[in-house]
Write a protein that holds these residues in place. Structure first.
Motif, mmCIF file in Angstrom:
data_model
loop_
_atom_site.group_PDB
_atom_site.id
_atom_site.type_symbol
_atom_site.label_atom_id
_atom_site.label_comp_id
_atom_site.label_asym_id
_atom_site.label_seq_id
_atom_site.Cartn_x
_atom_site.Cartn_y
_atom_site.Cartn_z
ATOM 1 N N PHE A 67 9.384 6.243 -8.535
ATOM 2 C CA PHE A 67 9.604 4.793 -8.526
ATOM 3 C C PHE A 67 8.256 4.091 -8.662
ATOM 4 O O PHE A 67 7.193 4.666 -8.416
ATOM 5 N N LEU A 68 8.305 2.828 -9.065
ATOM 6 C CA LEU A 68 7.097 2.038 -9.249
ATOM 7 C C LEU A 68 6.499 1.648 -7.901
ATOM 8 O O LEU A 68 7.183 1.088 -7.045
ATOM 9 N N SER A 69 5.221 1.915 -7.727
ATOM 10 C CA SER A 69 4.560 1.515 -6.491
ATOM 11 C C SER A 69 4.158 0.051 -6.510
ATOM 12 O O SER A 69 3.883 -0.539 -5.461
ATOM 13 N N SER A 70 4.137 -0.555 -7.709
ATOM 14 C CA SER A 70 3.783 -1.975 -7.805
ATOM 15 C C SER A 70 4.887 -2.877 -7.261
ATOM 16 O O SER A 70 4.644 -4.050 -6.983
ATOM 17 N N LYS A 71 6.085 -2.334 -7.119
ATOM 18 C CA LYS A 71 7.177 -3.050 -6.463
ATOM 19 C C LYS A 71 7.297 -2.451 -5.058
ATOM 20 O O LYS A 71 7.660 -1.285 -4.923
ATOM 21 N N PRO A 72 7.012 -3.191 -4.010
ATOM 22 C CA PRO A 72 6.747 -2.600 -2.690
ATOM 23 C C PRO A 72 7.956 -2.123 -1.903
ATOM 24 O O PRO A 72 7.798 -1.444 -0.896
ATOM 25 N N ALA A 74 10.469 0.091 -2.118
ATOM 26 C CA ALA A 74 10.721 1.513 -1.856
ATOM 27 C C ALA A 74 9.658 2.078 -0.918
ATOM 28 O O ALA A 74 9.965 2.866 -0.016
ATOM 29 N N LEU A 75 8.405 1.703 -1.124
ATOM 30 C CA LEU A 75 7.340 2.152 -0.235
ATOM 31 C C LEU A 75 7.591 1.668 1.192
ATOM 32 O O LEU A 75 7.394 2.415 2.162
ATOM 33 N N GLU A 76 8.028 0.417 1.323
ATOM 34 C CA GLU A 76 8.310 -0.139 2.648
ATOM 35 C C GLU A 76 9.440 0.615 3.336
ATOM 36 O O GLU A 76 9.384 0.883 4.547
ATOM 37 N N LYS A 80 9.430 2.665 6.909
ATOM 38 C CA LYS A 80 10.378 2.421 7.993
ATOM 39 C C LYS A 80 11.102 3.697 8.405
ATOM 40 O O LYS A 80 11.441 3.882 9.575
ATOM 41 N N LEU A 81 11.328 4.571 7.429
ATOM 42 C CA LEU A 81 12.022 5.832 7.709
ATOM 43 C C LEU A 81 11.082 6.915 8.225
ATOM 44 O O LEU A 81 11.529 8.012 8.591
ATOM 45 N N GLY A 82 9.793 6.637 8.219
ATOM 46 C CA GLY A 82 8.827 7.600 8.732
ATOM 47 C C GLY A 82 8.499 8.733 7.789
ATOM 48 O O GLY A 82 8.057 9.805 8.218
ATOM 49 N N ILE A 83 8.689 8.530 6.477
ATOM 50 C CA ILE A 83 8.415 9.605 5.517
ATOM 51 C C ILE A 83 7.283 9.236 4.563
ATOM 52 O O ILE A 83 7.124 9.849 3.515
ATOM 53 N N SER A 223 -7.596 -1.468 3.784
ATOM 54 C CA SER A 223 -8.356 -0.232 3.952
ATOM 55 C C SER A 223 -7.548 0.888 4.588
ATOM 56 O O SER A 223 -7.835 2.066 4.385
ATOM 57 N N ASN A 224 -6.523 0.515 5.357
ATOM 58 C CA ASN A 224 -5.703 1.536 6.014
ATOM 59 C C ASN A 224 -4.486 1.926 5.193
ATOM 60 O O ASN A 224 -3.626 2.666 5.667
ATOM 61 N N THR A 225 -4.397 1.433 3.957
ATOM 62 C CA THR A 225 -3.256 1.732 3.092
ATOM 63 C C THR A 225 -3.659 2.768 2.040
ATOM 64 O O THR A 225 -4.638 2.555 1.317
ATOM 65 N N PRO A 226 -2.954 3.883 1.917
ATOM 66 C CA PRO A 226 -3.291 4.882 0.892
ATOM 67 C C PRO A 226 -3.174 4.285 -0.505
ATOM 68 O O PRO A 226 -2.286 3.475 -0.782
#
Length: 488
Positions: A67-72, A74-76, A80-83, A223-226
């Motif tokens: 999935f696209l990381s530029s659309k936040p 799925a990452l969010e 939330k799910l801890g994965i 800075s704390n975001t991969p």
């Protein structure tokens, strides 16, 4: 006074339905109210087109592979799910993309950023376009914007107008086909690539707009975001997202009914905003539910069937959204036999080449741990709008066909030791010209019914992040309907 427990049924167990359930539980928790949520799925499979199959040391994606990381969104959800620790980037050491053009694989110029060239020299070197085609593409710098900014047009019209017919056919169309499996002469630019419409509106020239944006640069991540590459997936495959999401929902009390088709659903009464909403749902097994809220997270044609006998206008709008059928074919080879032929992430094929393949991905190069050290995994993509007839072939015929194409286009002559086909009949919604107007009209129709939501890939985004975002929006509106005293 304690609010009564609200009962909600979500029809459709794909990522849209599951995301709606997740977001609805979040809304209920924030409002300190109770909800009983049930998700009904017609098949035995949860997750819709997200389907990961593990065979020995192979991780095969039957549907989307990332999935696209530029659309936040799925990452969010992963966070939330801890994965989030399971998220992986693409292999940046071999990030080239190629296109099959005029008899050979040619690398897409690195200056071709998101369909818009910001460097001309790489285009000359690539051999993708003739000199007149390159100069016509550069004409975007001087051409005016469209006369009526409110008039939707097709992707072919828009990019052909900005860059010329040759550049569109050789550069833009194959990328579009790889995303939407559609015919660019039909697809709406407003619905599929609104960003470019806005860039033209702001600057006139797309190239000029992209040069300005590149000069400004993007905001650096915290800075704390991969740091994420453009495409992201999970180490064990996207099926882990669905599995974790379902487990989380089950722990929170969501009930799941698989292999259960909804025969019909309807309002108990007018469901106007002056009175309490309610819906009857009857399954093909004769089970009857009476609920306060109902979400249709099904393909547009299925939602149209369920709405047809009580809102013919909404059903008609949904039925106007066509679907394309596609298939993915994964082949595993001995690495030593094919590694000299594969480079980068893979290639796309322009429609004008008249080939069966839409695209091919070198899966084991693009992602880590998708095959063992001795194997290479390749994923081929076929079908699409106007080319669905190819799916009438048997699995073995399809495998033989793509093997022949790989030999002709890439030079791979060895035999794969494993092959697997996944067919997606009517799996890809098509956003035809005028799509946004149809969706807006549909939204107004749905708003007439308290506690009713319609969501899914057919409306405002086909990607996984889009479906998650729309599920959250649907859940928010449902929460406002069900708990009006808690409206923000």
């Amino acid at each position: 006074m304690t609010s009564p427990v609200q009962k909600v049924i979500i029809i459709g167990g794909g990522i849209s339905g599951l995301s709606t359930a997740f977001a609805l539980l979040e809304e209920a928790q924030q409002r300190d109210v109770q909800v009983e949520c049930t998700v009904i799925e017609a098949t035995h499979h949860w997750g819709g087109k997200i389907l990961t199959h593990r065979v020995d040391d192979l991780i095969i994606e039957g549907g989307p592979d990332s999935f696209l990381s530029s659309k936040p969104w799925a990452l969010e959800l992963c966070t939330k799910l801890g994965i989030e620790s399971q998220l992986i980037n693409t292999n940046e050491s071999q990030s080239q993309t190629f296109t099959y053009s005029q008899g050979k694989l040619r690398e897409f110029p690195q200056g071709l950023i998101a369909f818009v060239p910001t460097k001309i020299a790489p285009l000359f070197k690539s051999g993708l376009l003739s000199w007149p085609g390159i100069f016509r593409m550069a004409g975007d710098l001087w051409l005016p914007g469209r006369k009526d900014p409110n008039q939707d047009e097709s992707l072919a019209q828009f990019f052909g107008r900005r860059f010329g017919v040759e550049a569109f056919a050789r550069l833009i169309e194959p990328l579009v086909a790889g995303i939407y499996a559609g015919d660019a002469r039909e697809l709406s630019v407003d619905a599929t690539f609104p960003r470019f419409v806005e860039l033209e509106r702001q600057q006139g020239s797309l190239i000029k707009s992209m040069l300005v944006q590149r000069k400004k640069g993007g905001a650096p991540p915290p800075s704390n975001t991969p740091r994420r590459t453009l495409f992201t997936t999970l180490e064990g495959g996207l099926g882990d997202l669905v599995k974790t999401l379902r487990t989380d929902l089950q722990k929170k009390g969501v009930t799941f009914f698989g292999n259960t088709k909804v025969a019909e659903c309807s309002p108990i009464h007018s469901s106007s905003f002056s009175e309490k909403a309610g819906y009857h749902i009857t399954t093909d097994q004769g089970t009857v539910f009476q609920v306060d809220g109902l979400v249709l997270a099904t393909p547009a044609y299925e939602s149209a069937r369920l709405l047809a006998h009580w809102d013919s206008q909404a059903a008609e709008l949904l039925s106007q959204i066509p679907y394309a059928s596609t298939a993915t074919i994964s082949l595993a080879y001995s690495r030593e036999q094919v590694e000299r032929f594969i480079k980068g992430f893979g290639f796309v094929v322009p429609r004008i080449e008249g080939k069966n393949l839409i695209a091919a991905t070198w899966t084991s190069v693009k992602w880590q741990k998708r095959a063992g050290t001795d194997h290479s995994l390749i994923r081929c993509y076929i079908g699409g709008r106007g080319r669905e007839g190819i799916l009438e072939k048997t699995d073995q015929e399809l495998i033989a066909m793509v093997k022949k194409d790989l030999e002709a286009m890439v030079g791979i002559t060895s035999q794969p030791h494993f092959g697997e086909v996944y067919r997606w009949h009517k799996g890809m919604p098509q956003y035809l010209v005028g799509h946004l107007q149809r969706v807006s009209h549909l939204r107004r129709e749905v708003e007439k019914y308290r506690g009713l939501g319609v969501t899914g890939a057919a409306l405002e985004g086909i990607g996984i992040p889009d479906c998650i975002r729309e599920g959250s929006r649907t859940a928010l509106q449902l929460a406002k309907d069900l708990w009006p005293e808690c409206r923000e």
